[in-house]
Scaffold this active site. Structure first.
Site, short mmCIF file in Angstrom:
data_model
loop_
_atom_site.label_atom_id
_atom_site.label_comp_id
_atom_site.label_asym_id
_atom_site.label_seq_id
_atom_site.Cartn_x
_atom_site.Cartn_y
_atom_site.Cartn_z
CB ALA A 20 -0.92 -0.01 1.22
CG ASP A 61 15.77 -0.53 -7.51
OD1 ASP A 61 15.10 0.14 -8.33
OD2 ASP A 61 16.72 -0.04 -6.86
CD GLN A 83 7.40 -13.43 -47.63
OE1 GLN A 83 7.09 -12.47 -48.35
NE2 GLN A 83 8.45 -14.19 -47.86
N GLY A 135 -11.84 -11.55 -36.68
CA GLY A 135 -13.05 -11.41 -35.88
C GLY A 135 -13.08 -12.36 -34.69
CD GLU A 178 5.53 -3.70 -8.82
OE1 GLU A 178 6.76 -3.52 -8.81
OE2 GLU A 178 5.00 -4.77 -8.50
N GLY A 179 4.67 1.87 -11.30
CA GLY A 179 5.30 2.98 -12.00
C GLY A 179 4.97 2.93 -13.47
#
Length: 380
Positions: free
Chosen positions: A122, A240, A279, A341, A364-365
């Site tokens: 949080a 990090d 292709q 579709g 997370e940013g």
């Protein structure tokens, strides 16, 4: 540099088998009905993959960061919502692992390792998202206790978790806002802790996202994480370690989408031949696979760097999260296109994967913030 070990490969094989047998069958239903994937939680706990990062000394598996991202990637390949069980357990517990007292670690971590409890994180508030240091939630000492007041938002798995790592202002007069923030562990049965209503979201609908409220919420004094005023530094250090897990989630979603698209291309016929022979479509899947492999390599490299504590771990964590999530959004969009579709219908999982991929560019940013982090790292 990292190298996958035999253990890493065995973990991938085990998690893939569990994911396909015990998580995939419920993925569409959890999305459709916006219900928590309890089957996934039970399967992950039973197999020990719910929180593999918890150190052995706290009854965990003690898996390294690369093993952890492999677990998250493989679960996300079939269900992004379910992958947030191991991912958020790491996010919520890393502040305790990095900065908590030995007593706090013993109090919190074994219950997460065993699967008896989960932990959420949080940090964000409505007016303090990317500018997290502008938070208003307060924590005040009262005798031996701390009393928290305020509201946190965007809390993943709120209402399902037992523990919550919470950042709050303890010194509103600090010269730098960040230096006045401390980190705490709150338990769901603490007096004054209230879980708010569930958000109505575009994707990851199986994972509840809610506000949590602290109404003069009283917690024991020993539930502070580290020293007062160090909470924001702990929060950034945590990211990090956990941004690579969001990169792993993104890689898993992208890989799942590519797998579905390739299987469809081998079956679908147009103009008298399977569309895998065209292709133009071959070039699309080649690009998708190339980008996924690049993202996967960067995610594993960043996880290994955080494990070693490399000087560039922050740059790599942001790069992995940013690049992999952009790849996931592109690959899932292209996968929907390849099915035409059919890809736009809920008969196939691609529209769900496309919706789930979007959040990886945000939480997370945001990826704009990731680019700021990377640029600062390069230019300082």
């Amino acid at each position: 540099m990292f190298a996958l070990t035999e253990d890493h490969r065995a973990i991938r094989e085990a998690v893939r088998e569990i994911s396909e047998k015990e998580i995939l069958p419920f993925a569409a239903e959890c999305d459709e009905h916006e219900r928590y994937p309890i089957e996934a939680q039970k399967a992950l706990v039973a197999s020990g993959f719910n929180a593999v990062h918890i150190p052995e000394v706290y009854d965990g598996a003690g898996a390294d960061a690369v093993a952890t991202v492999i677990v998250i990637e493989e679960v996300a390949r079939v269900c992004a919502s379910s992958s947030l069980i191991p991912a958020v357990n790491k996010l919520g517990s890393m502040p305790v692992i990095l900065s908590g007292s030995e007593e706090l670690k013993q109090q919190v971590l074994p219950s997460i390792a065993s699967g008896e409890a989960m932990i959420s994180y949080a940090l964000s508030e409505r007016e303090a998202g990317s500018d997290a240091a502008a938070m208003r939630t307060r924590a005040v000492r009262d005798g031996d206790d701390w009393v928290l007041s305020g509201t946190k938002c965007w809390i993943t798995n709120a209402g399902e978790s037992t523990w919550y790592t919470v950042m709050a202002v303890t010194d509103p007069d600090a010269a730098k806002k960040a230096d006045g923030i401390s980190a705490f562990v709150v338990k769901s049965d603490d007096p004054g802790f209230v879980v708010g209503t569930k958000e109505r979201k575009l994707g990851i609908k199986g994972s509840p996202t809610r506000e949590i409220h602290f109404e003069q919420c009283r917690i024991p004094g020993d539930r502070i994480i580290g020293e007062p005023g160090t909470g924001f530094r702990t929060a950034l250090l945590t990211l990090d370690h956990t941004r690579p897990t969001i990169g792993a989630q993104a890689v898993g979603i992208a890989q799942g989408a590519l797998d579905v698209a390739i299987a469809y291309m081998k079956e679908r016929k147009q103009f008298g031949k399977v569309i895998a022979e065209f292709q133009a479509l071959q070039f699309m899947v080649a690009d998708m696979a190339m980008e996924i492999e690049a993202a996967r390599t960067l995610v594993y490299q960043s996880a290994a760097a955080t494990e070693r504590g490399d000087a560039n771990k922050g740059f790599l964590a942001s790069a992995a999260k940013c690049f992999a999530s952009d790849v996931a959004m592109k690959v899932t969009t292209d996968a929907v296109q390849l099915l035409g579709g059919a890809g736009y219908t809920r008969d196939f999982p691609l529209e769900r994967m496309m919706r789930d991929a979007k959040i990886t560019q945000i939480y997370e940013g945001t990826n704009q913030v990731q680019r700021l982090v990377m640029a600062r790292s390069l230019l300082r």
